[in-house]
Design an enzyme around this catalytic site. Structure first.
Site, PDB file in Angstrom:
ATOM      1  N   HIS A 253     -40.595  59.307  37.292  1.00  0.00           N
ATOM      2  CA  HIS A 253     -41.473  58.527  36.962  1.00  0.00           C
ATOM      3  C   HIS A 253     -42.081  57.600  38.149  1.00  0.00           C
ATOM      4  CE1 HIS A 253     -42.371  54.778  35.182  1.00  0.00           C
ATOM      5  NE2 HIS A 253     -42.785  55.526  34.214  1.00  0.00           N
ATOM      6  N   GLU A 308     -40.798  60.839  28.712  1.00  0.00           N
ATOM      7  CA  GLU A 308     -41.519  62.108  27.689  1.00  0.00           C
ATOM      8  C   GLU A 308     -40.674  63.604  27.709  1.00  0.00           C
ATOM      9  OE1 GLU A 308     -43.737  60.772  26.677  1.00  0.00           O
ATOM     10  OE2 GLU A 308     -44.629  59.147  27.619  1.00  0.00           O
TER      11      GLU A 308
END
Length: 362
Positions: A253, A308
């Site tokens: 991320h 996700e």
């Protein structure tokens, strides 16, 4: 010195959320995200983000009623939906219909919380209407006895969803309803800073969310899970992908330098459902394998599961097609976008960054 993309540049102060990337913490209005997902519903989390405090029973019931009262599409929006070409992608459909909503109410400056609630209530209905339309099925009207997430699933599929699927999707939608000054939120605040209306601001945000670098990650995770399920060897598939220099979707991320707190919260919810769905079980198995291989092959990078990854497993478990991933993300993020626009309006300064000319003079 130029920071391309404004990376690391503080452009606003906010009371809405805080991200501590080094410690892997996310807060909504001072409440840590893990506590929110354990204790509160989607509506309660939305109220917290919009109003700054957790609602009491009366306030919660009022918000639920407002959301339910604004679910229906007015006739002009239905006409537009019926005329859009089947080839038009769903994010563009949402953007177009929300833009048309501007003619139904006075959305002038300043934006209001009532407007934010109405726009948030409309998005799941737009998605469900379009989905049923493309399937050649009759639109399923909302049920007043179902809350936000359960009703969303009901309108799409025409049947009341099972509790496990409601809880899994609700957890995901709470985790994604707000996440600081990301690209789409910045778009919304920039538009609002010109004293444009709330519809224009969220339309800009939807257009930004449509970009694959922002809202499209779960599709790549589904491809990974499908390939592993077909071959039956997670380590083999992941090693081959990494050897080719491919990015492993669902891991790493831009902000979090340790584990994504949203992924931790989502995994905790899915552990409660262990053994109930093969895709959720597969996702947990793949996560362990992938993290070990990433540590081995990319040492020092601290690449962990992001939200996700488990979002993809949830979407797969509830039979949600890939084209619905980003629109569902959008349905939850409407809360954060509108909250930021409301905040921008309270102490507004127009965004006007500079650029440096690097051409020649003639």
């Amino acid at each position: 010195m130029i920071e391309k993309g404004l990376k690391g540049i503080v452009a606003a102060e906010t009371l809405i959320s805080h991200i501590d990337g080094e410690k892997g913490k996310l807060y909504y209005r001072g409440y840590e995200i893990r506590d929110i997902t354990k204790r509160y519903s989607f509506e309660e989390a939305a109220y917290l983000v919009w109003f700054g405090h957790v609602p009491d029973v009366t306030q919660l019931n009022t918000l639920k009623k407002q959301l339910k009262d604004n679910r229906d599409l007015q006739e002009n929006l239905r006409v537009i939906l019926d005329q859009l070409p089947p080839s038009m992608d769903l994010m563009s459909v949402i953007r177009t219909v929300i833009s048309a909503e501007a003619g139904n109410l006075d959305y002038g400056w300043k934006p209001t919380t009532s407007q934010a609630i109405r726009l948030t209530a409309l998005v799941p209905t737009i998605i469900a209407y379009r989905k049923r339309q493309l399937e050649g099925k009759e639109f399923v009207s909302h049920r007043s006895d179902l809350d936000f997430v359960a009703n969303y699933l009901y309108m799409m599929n025409g049947k009341v969803p099972i509790k496990a699927h409601i809880e899994a999707l609700e957890t995901y939608m709470i985790l994604t309803l707000e996440h600081g000054m990301n690209a789409s939120t910045f778009s919304a605040r920039v538009t609002a800073s010109t004293e444009s209306d709330l519809v224009s601001a969220v339309t800009a945000a939807i257009g930004t969310m449509k970009g694959p670098l922002h809202g499209g990650a779960p599709s790549g995770v589904i491809e990974l899970l499908n390939e592993i399920a077909l071959i039956g060897d997670a380590e083999k598939v992941i090693r081959e992908r990494l050897a080719k220099g491919e990015k492993l979707m669902g891991f790493g991320h831009r902000v979090y330098k340790t584990r994504d707190p949203r992924a931790i919260s989502l995994k905790a919810k899915l552990l409660e459902m262990a053994g109930e769905d093969q895709w959720l079980d597969l996702a947990m198995e793949v996560e362990d394998t992938a993290i070990n291989l990433l540590a081995e092959l990319k040492p020092g990078r601290s690449l962990y599961t992001n939200v996700e990854f488990y979002a993809a497993a949830i979407m797969k478990a509830i039979n949600m097609d890939a084209e619905l991933f980003t629109p569902t993300f959008t349905a939850s993020r409407m809360v954060g976008w509108t909250a930021h626009v409301l905040e921008q309006a309270e102490n507004n300064t127009i965004f006007r960054p500079q650029s440096r000319y690097v051409g020649t003079f003639r």
